[in-house]
Design a protein around this motif. Structure first.
Motif, PDB file in Angstrom:
ATOM      1  N   HIS A  94      36.965  28.933  55.519  1.00 44.68           N
ATOM      2  CA  HIS A  94      35.458  28.782  55.393  1.00 44.68           C
ATOM      3  C   HIS A  94      34.757  29.923  54.738  1.00 44.68           C
ATOM      4  CE1 HIS A  94      31.688  26.786  56.783  1.00 44.68           C
ATOM      5  NE2 HIS A  94      31.165  27.987  57.058  1.00 44.68           N
ATOM      6  N   LEU A  95      35.262  31.047  55.094  1.00 42.91           N
ATOM      7  CA  LEU A  95      34.556  32.211  54.331  1.00 42.91           C
ATOM      8  C   LEU A  95      34.635  32.250  52.767  1.00 42.91           C
ATOM      9  CD1 LEU A  95      33.353  34.986  54.379  1.00 42.91           C
ATOM     10  CD2 LEU A  95      35.504  36.022  54.473  1.00 42.91           C
ATOM     11  N   LYS A  96      36.045  31.727  52.431  1.00 42.29           N
ATOM     12  CA  LYS A  96      36.198  31.353  50.915  1.00 42.29           C
ATOM     13  C   LYS A  96      35.552  30.583  50.116  1.00 42.29           C
ATOM     14  CE  LYS A  96      40.125  29.451  48.161  1.00 42.29           C
ATOM     15  NZ  LYS A  96      41.670  28.684  48.320  1.00 42.29           N
ATOM     16  N   LYS A  97      35.188  29.549  50.864  1.00 44.68           N
ATOM     17  CA  LYS A  97      34.378  28.385  50.384  1.00 44.68           C
ATOM     18  C   LYS A  97      32.725  28.854  50.110  1.00 44.68           C
ATOM     19  CE  LYS A  97      33.060  23.384  51.230  1.00 44.68           C
ATOM     20  NZ  LYS A  97      33.014  22.248  52.319  1.00 44.68           N
ATOM     21  N   LEU A  98      32.628  29.384  51.049  1.00 46.65           N
ATOM     22  CA  LEU A  98      31.049  29.905  51.086  1.00 46.65           C
ATOM     23  C   LEU A  98      31.231  31.116  50.001  1.00 46.65           C
ATOM     24  CD1 LEU A  98      28.130  30.574  52.443  1.00 46.65           C
ATOM     25  CD2 LEU A  98      29.306  32.391  53.778  1.00 46.65           C
ATOM     26  N   VAL A  99      31.887  32.162  49.649  1.00 41.11           N
ATOM     27  CA  VAL A  99      31.681  33.113  48.800  1.00 41.11           C
ATOM     28  C   VAL A  99      31.764  32.657  47.431  1.00 41.11           C
ATOM     29  CG1 VAL A  99      32.819  35.042  47.739  1.00 41.11           C
ATOM     30  CG2 VAL A  99      32.472  35.059  50.363  1.00 41.11           C
ATOM     31  N   LEU A 100      33.045  31.748  47.213  1.00 38.68           N
ATOM     32  CA  LEU A 100      33.273  31.165  45.892  1.00 38.68           C
ATOM     33  C   LEU A 100      32.070  30.116  45.547  1.00 38.68           C
ATOM     34  CD1 LEU A 100      37.123  30.764  45.822  1.00 38.68           C
ATOM     35  CD2 LEU A 100      35.427  32.681  45.055  1.00 38.68           C
ATOM     36  N   GLY A 101      31.228  29.464  46.379  1.00 37.12           N
ATOM     37  CA  GLY A 101      30.016  28.418  46.272  1.00 37.12           C
ATOM     38  C   GLY A 101      29.079  29.343  45.809  1.00 37.12           C
ATOM     39  N   GLN A 102      28.836  30.637  45.697  1.00 35.62           N
ATOM     40  CA  GLN A 102      27.723  31.533  45.196  1.00 35.62           C
ATOM     41  C   GLN A 102      27.538  31.228  43.615  1.00 35.62           C
ATOM     42  OE1 GLN A 102      25.526  32.436  47.760  1.00 35.62           O
ATOM     43  NE2 GLN A 102      26.926  31.325  48.785  1.00 35.62           N
TER      44      GLN A 102
ATOM     45  N   LEU B  40      24.281  38.287  47.360  1.00 34.59           N
ATOM     46  CA  LEU B  40      23.303  37.420  48.016  1.00 34.59           C
ATOM     47  C   LEU B  40      23.631  36.881  49.677  1.00 34.59           C
ATOM     48  CD1 LEU B  40      21.984  35.098  44.907  1.00 34.59           C
ATOM     49  CD2 LEU B  40      21.269  37.623  45.655  1.00 34.59           C
ATOM     50  N   GLN B  41      24.850  36.731  49.755  1.00 30.59           N
ATOM     51  CA  GLN B  41      25.323  36.660  51.030  1.00 30.59           C
ATOM     52  C   GLN B  41      26.023  37.465  52.021  1.00 30.59           C
ATOM     53  OE1 GLN B  41      25.629  33.676  52.944  1.00 30.59           O
ATOM     54  NE2 GLN B  41      24.144  32.537  51.733  1.00 30.59           N
ATOM     55  N   ASN B  42      26.080  38.853  51.272  1.00 31.01           N
ATOM     56  CA  ASN B  42      26.433  39.917  52.073  1.00 31.01           C
ATOM     57  C   ASN B  42      28.026  39.625  52.383  1.00 31.01           C
ATOM     58  OD1 ASN B  42      25.119  42.151  51.510  1.00 31.01           O
ATOM     59  ND2 ASN B  42      23.998  42.394  53.616  1.00 31.01           N
ATOM     60  N   ALA B  43      28.693  38.944  51.524  1.00 28.98           N
ATOM     61  CA  ALA B  43      30.032  38.481  52.187  1.00 28.98           C
ATOM     62  C   ALA B  43      31.140  38.841  51.209  1.00 28.98           C
ATOM     63  CB  ALA B  43      30.122  37.020  52.271  1.00 28.98           C
ATOM     64  N   LEU B  44      32.402  39.060  51.533  1.00 25.10           N
ATOM     65  CA  LEU B  44      33.549  39.738  50.718  1.00 25.10           C
ATOM     66  C   LEU B  44      34.566  38.525  51.194  1.00 25.10           C
ATOM     67  CD1 LEU B  44      33.724  43.332  51.256  1.00 25.10           C
ATOM     68  CD2 LEU B  44      33.407  42.175  48.994  1.00 25.10           C
ATOM     69  N   PHE B  45      35.595  38.141  49.751  1.00 27.12           N
ATOM     70  CA  PHE B  45      36.651  37.409  49.987  1.00 27.12           C
ATOM     71  C   PHE B  45      37.697  37.992  49.106  1.00 27.12           C
ATOM     72  CE2 PHE B  45      39.425  34.102  48.266  1.00 27.12           C
ATOM     73  CZ  PHE B  45      40.042  33.794  49.488  1.00 27.12           C
ATOM     74  N   PHE B  46      38.941  38.530  49.994  1.00 27.55           N
ATOM     75  CA  PHE B  46      40.046  39.049  49.303  1.00 27.55           C
ATOM     76  C   PHE B  46      41.053  38.064  49.121  1.00 27.55           C
ATOM     77  CE2 PHE B  46      37.976  42.708  50.572  1.00 27.55           C
ATOM     78  CZ  PHE B  46      38.660  43.779  50.011  1.00 27.55           C
ATOM     79  N   ASP B  47      41.889  38.030  47.871  1.00 27.84           N
ATOM     80  CA  ASP B  47      42.927  36.933  47.570  1.00 27.84           C
ATOM     81  C   ASP B  47      44.097  37.770  47.152  1.00 27.84           C
ATOM     82  OD1 ASP B  47      43.566  33.942  47.146  1.00 27.84           O
ATOM     83  OD2 ASP B  47      43.291  34.705  44.954  1.00 27.84           O
ATOM     84  N   TYR B  48      45.073  37.499  47.485  1.00 25.34           N
ATOM     85  CA  TYR B  48      46.232  38.140  47.150  1.00 25.34           C
ATOM     86  C   TYR B  48      47.038  37.286  46.067  1.00 25.34           C
ATOM     87  CZ  TYR B  48      51.204  39.914  46.826  1.00 25.34           C
ATOM     88  OH  TYR B  48      52.355  40.190  46.284  1.00 25.34           O
TER      89      TYR B  48
ATOM     90  N   TYR C  53      45.260  36.055  34.537  1.00 26.45           N
ATOM     91  CA  TYR C  53      43.943  35.383  34.836  1.00 26.45           C
ATOM     92  C   TYR C  53      44.280  34.161  35.768  1.00 26.45           C
ATOM     93  CZ  TYR C  53      45.095  31.976  31.213  1.00 26.45           C
ATOM     94  OH  TYR C  53      45.649  30.873  30.442  1.00 26.45           O
ATOM     95  N   GLU C  54      45.609  33.868  35.756  1.00 27.37           N
ATOM     96  CA  GLU C  54      45.946  32.590  36.665  1.00 27.37           C
ATOM     97  C   GLU C  54      45.242  32.509  38.138  1.00 27.37           C
ATOM     98  OE1 GLU C  54      48.232  34.781  35.440  1.00 27.37           O
ATOM     99  OE2 GLU C  54      49.008  33.676  33.358  1.00 27.37           O
ATOM    100  N   GLY C  55      45.316  33.587  38.889  1.00 29.32           N
ATOM    101  CA  GLY C  55      44.659  33.717  39.929  1.00 29.32           C
ATOM    102  C   GLY C  55      43.156  33.518  40.171  1.00 29.32           C
ATOM    103  N   PRO C  56      42.587  34.388  39.580  1.00 31.38           N
ATOM    104  CA  PRO C  56      41.150  33.832  39.484  1.00 31.38           C
ATOM    105  C   PRO C  56      40.503  32.563  38.669  1.00 31.38           C
ATOM    106  CG  PRO C  56      41.367  35.856  37.829  1.00 31.38           C
ATOM    107  CD  PRO C  56      42.914  35.448  38.767  1.00 31.38           C
ATOM    108  N   LYS C  57      41.285  32.221  37.607  1.00 28.37           N
ATOM    109  CA  LYS C  57      40.987  30.814  37.170  1.00 28.37           C
ATOM    110  C   LYS C  57      41.130  29.755  38.113  1.00 28.37           C
ATOM    111  CE  LYS C  57      43.158  27.840  33.335  1.00 28.37           C
ATOM    112  NZ  LYS C  57      43.993  27.624  32.368  1.00 28.37           N
ATOM    113  N   LYS C  58      42.206  29.825  38.840  1.00 27.37           N
ATOM    114  CA  LYS C  58      42.276  28.779  39.760  1.00 27.37           C
ATOM    115  C   LYS C  58      41.053  28.805  40.716  1.00 27.37           C
ATOM    116  CE  LYS C  58      45.575  26.901  43.106  1.00 27.37           C
ATOM    117  NZ  LYS C  58      46.840  27.047  43.740  1.00 27.37           N
ATOM    118  N   LEU C  59      40.740  29.817  41.072  1.00 26.75           N
ATOM    119  CA  LEU C  59      39.749  30.055  42.404  1.00 26.75           C
ATOM    120  C   LEU C  59      38.435  29.708  41.612  1.00 26.75           C
ATOM    121  CD1 LEU C  59      40.754  33.151  44.547  1.00 26.75           C
ATOM    122  CD2 LEU C  59      40.701  30.673  45.097  1.00 26.75           C
TER     123      LEU C  59
END
Length: 517
Positions: free
Chosen positions: A245-253, A287-295, A301-307
């Motif tokens: 849920h945090l991932k969805k919130l952060v990446l939706g900004q 703007l949300q004061n939220a962090l998301f770490f992805d391993y 660039y494949e990882g961030p490209k997918k996200l």
């Protein structure tokens, strides 16, 4: 007679030819000498520049090994030159004299004393009544003198027993017994407080598991490392829906800051025993004061490209080449980081203090404007207006200075590299002026990455790729706790107590930024 004159003329003509040849040869030698001198001068200049560059590299190596890592820059009119504001004339010493000095020692003024530390009111108070050794029989108490001290009692483990009485219903209808509270690990002995403490000490206080085991041993409690690893895995499985849920919130900004940091991981595929170099990609939503770490196992660039495949908006990063791909995608505005541009000039200070110091002073003025906006609690619209009135003019001046300096800078010198870094990203450096919600740099996300760096120095590596993924989960939650001034232990303990039965459609209420005791 005529034959003699003709002979003399012929000789003179021959001598003239020889003189012309000699003059031409002399002129050729002179040209060669001038060219050689010019080459020698150019070589000397090149050698001096190379010596200067090698000395700069040596200074940088010394700084990395022995020097401070701070990038603080104090500007002044002399750009680092230390001079006295006046001339001092030497006066001859005529005679040595001895003077007796007397003084009276005085007690420090109470006006300069800051007083004792105010003790927090939320702490439990233990009162110790001290009576005089002499008998107080028949005496009247006229008051009290209270002296407070702050003490520490080491944390203690406890065993909580749930005792449920069983009652037989009449007529053999069954047994009546109280319902056991939900627990984070079913049939496990670890309570939410213990699990929270283990995870906070590992990912916030950077205390490896083996050191925690030694602390348990001091309390005469032996907990195998495999058991604690199992607890961490089961806890991660329990709160994974909250992580998604945090991932969805952060990446939706519409405004993200992105950075990456390495983490060594044990990989059983490597037969030579070497660790694998993985990466934690960090996404910050200011703007949300939220962090998301992805391993991710790599830095491509494949990882961030997918996200970020559906991302539209402002993307702020450093100068890593992978991010250039995102800058070309429709709907994405790439915002560069002024702190990284400044850092290049800070490195060049030892090479060319005059030019680098001039640039850094101008950047310092830009940050002064940002500080005024922050201290004045300006809205995004007000901050944009302030930037367009003052920062835009400074950025234009800065751009002209950088272009002018590059004309004479050696491309591979530290100053040349710093100038090229900014020129190649100039449009992206200007982009922060277009919206008051944007930051001038991505220092926020660098601060969020710092706990990973501290953790690596203690636990050295993750035990597996799955372990690195779990670490990303906890860094996400605890980093968000820090950004929102939330106690990570209290937050996680509360979440572990309620999440097993918490409604799935209200899981966002458990995020750190929404936390309420």
């Amino acid at each position: 007679m005529e034959n003699g004159l003709e002979k003399q003329v012929s000789q003179l003509q021959e001598q003239n030819k020889l003189l012309k040849i000699a003059a031409a040869q002399a002129e050729e030698k002179l040209k060669l000498a001038e060219e050689k001198n010019k080459q020698d001068e150019d070589q000397i200049k090149q050698d001096k520049e190379e010596i200067k560059y090698l000395q700069f590299q040596l200074d940088q190596m010394k700084r990395m090994i022995f020097g401070a890592k701070r990038e603080r820059f104090i500007s002044n009119d002399t750009l680092g030159q230390m001079t006295l504001p006046f001339d001092v004339q030497e006066e001859p010493i005529t005679e040595l004299s001895v003077e007796k000095i007397e003084y009276t020692r005085k007690k420090a003024s109470r006006e300069n004393h800051h007083g004792r530390l105010d003790l927090p009111s939320h702490l439990p108070v233990e009162e110790v009544i001290i009576e005089p050794k002499e008998s107080t029989e028949g005496l009247k108490c006229i008051g009290q003198e209270v002296t407070s001290e702050l003490d520490y009692v080491p944390a203690k483990l406890l065993v909580r027993k749930y005792i449920r009485n069983k009652y037989a219903l009449p007529n053999g209808e069954g047994i009546l017994i109280g319902e056991l509270p939900v627990r984070p690990i079913e049939k496990g002995i670890a309570g939410p407080g213990l699990l929270s403490n283990i995870l906070v000490e590992k990912f916030v206080d950077h205390l490896p598991i083996y050191r925690q085991i030694e602390r348990f041993k001091r309390e005469q409690i032996k907990i195998p490392a495999s058991t604690i690893d199992s607890w961490i895995t089961q806890t991660a499985d329990l709160i994974e829906p909250l992580y998604l849920h945090l991932k969805k919130l952060v990446l939706g900004q519409g405004y993200l800051q992105v950075d990456e940091t390495p983490i060594k991981v044990l990989d059983h595929k490597n037969k030579d025993g070497k660790t694998h170099q993985g990466y934690h990609w960090v996404y910050n939503a200011p703007l949300q004061n939220a962090l998301f770490f992805d391993y991710r196992e790599g830095r491509g660039y494949e990882g961030p490209k997918k996200l970020l495949e559906n991302f539209k908006g402002y993307l702020q990063t450093d100068g890593y080449v992978v991010y250039d791909w995102f800058a070309k995608q429709p709907g994405i505005v790439h915002v560069a980081c002024m702190a990284h541009a400044r850092r290049e000039f800070e490195k060049a200070l030892a090479y060319d203090a005059q030019k680098a110091g001039t640039i850094m002073k101008k950047i310092q003025e830009l940050y002064a404007i940002e500080r005024r906006a922050r201290e004045g609690n300006l809205t995004h619209a007000q901050r944009k207006e302030l930037r367009l009135e003052e920062s835009l003019k400074l950025m234009n001046e800065l751009g002209k200075m950088i272009v002018e300096m590059r004309k004479t800078a050696i491309p591979m010198s530290p100053m040349g590299k710093a100038l090229n870094y900014s020129i190649n990203r100039w449009d992206n450096l200007l982009n922060y002026l277009s919206d008051g919600a944007l930051e001038i740099d991505n220092n926020w996300i660098e601060n969020a990455v710092r706990p990973c760096t501290l953790g690596r120095k203690n636990y050295l590596f993750a035990g597996s790729h799955e372990g690195a993924k779990r670490a990303a989960m906890f860094y996400s939650f605890f980093g968000t706790c820090k950004k929102n001034n939330v106690n990570p232990y209290l937050w996680l303990k509360k979440v572990l107590e309620v999440i097993p039965e918490h409604p799935a459609n209200k899981i966002g209420d458990l995020l750190p930024q929404n936390f309420k005791l």
